[in-house]
Design a protein around this motif. Structure first.
Motif: not given
Length: 120
Positions: A79-88
Motif C-alpha cells: 500500500x502507498x498512503x499519500x497525504x498532502x498531495x501536491x500538483x507535482x
C-alpha cells in the motif's frame, strides 16, 4: 509469472489524500521487496517508496513525511498512503515487486500503472 493488480489512482485536489494498493499473485516463492515508482510525462521513472521483506523502507526525498508505504505479507499486497498531495505528485504510479522464484532466481515485475492527478 507474477501478476500485479494496482488500484487507487484518481483525481484529487491539492492537499488531499489517496491510497494505492498493489496485490501480487502467481509463481512467488518469496517476495524480497515491494515498491512504488512514478513517471510523469517527459520525466524519467523515479522511485517513490520501497519496503523490503525485513520491513526496511526508503522514500524519495520529495515524499518523505507525506507518503507512507506498508505491506500485508499474508496478502502479498503493498500500500502507498499519500497525504498532502501536491500538483507535482501527478504521475502514473507503477507497482514494482522483486521476488525469489522456486528455482532460486530473482525476478522483477511491474504493474501497468495507475494514474494519480492532483489538480484543483
Amino acid at each position: 509469472q507474477v501478476q500485479l493488480v494496482e488500484s487507487g489512482g484518481d483525481l484529487v485536489q491539492p492537499g488531499g489524500s489517496l491510497r494505492l494498493s498493489c496485490a501480487a499473485s502467481g509463481s512467488i516463492f518469496s517476495i524480497l521487496a515491494m515498491g512504488w515508482y512514478r513517471q510523469a510525462p517527459g520525466n524519467q521513472r523515479e522511485l517513490v517508496a520501497r519496503v523490503t521483506s525485513s520491513g526496511i523502507t526508503n522514500y524519495a526525498d520529495s515524499v518523505k513525511g507525506r507518503f507512507t508505504i506498508s505491506r500485508d505479507n499474508a496478502k502479498n499486497t503493498v500500500y502507498l498512503q499519500m497525504n498532502s498531495l501536491k500538483p507535482e505528485d501527478t504521475a502514473v504510479y507503477l507497482c514494482n515487486v522483486v521476488i525469489r522464484t522456486a528455482r532460486g532466481t530473482v525476478d522483477t515485475s511491474w504493474g501497468q500503472g495507475t494514474q494519480v492527478t492532483v489538480s484543483s
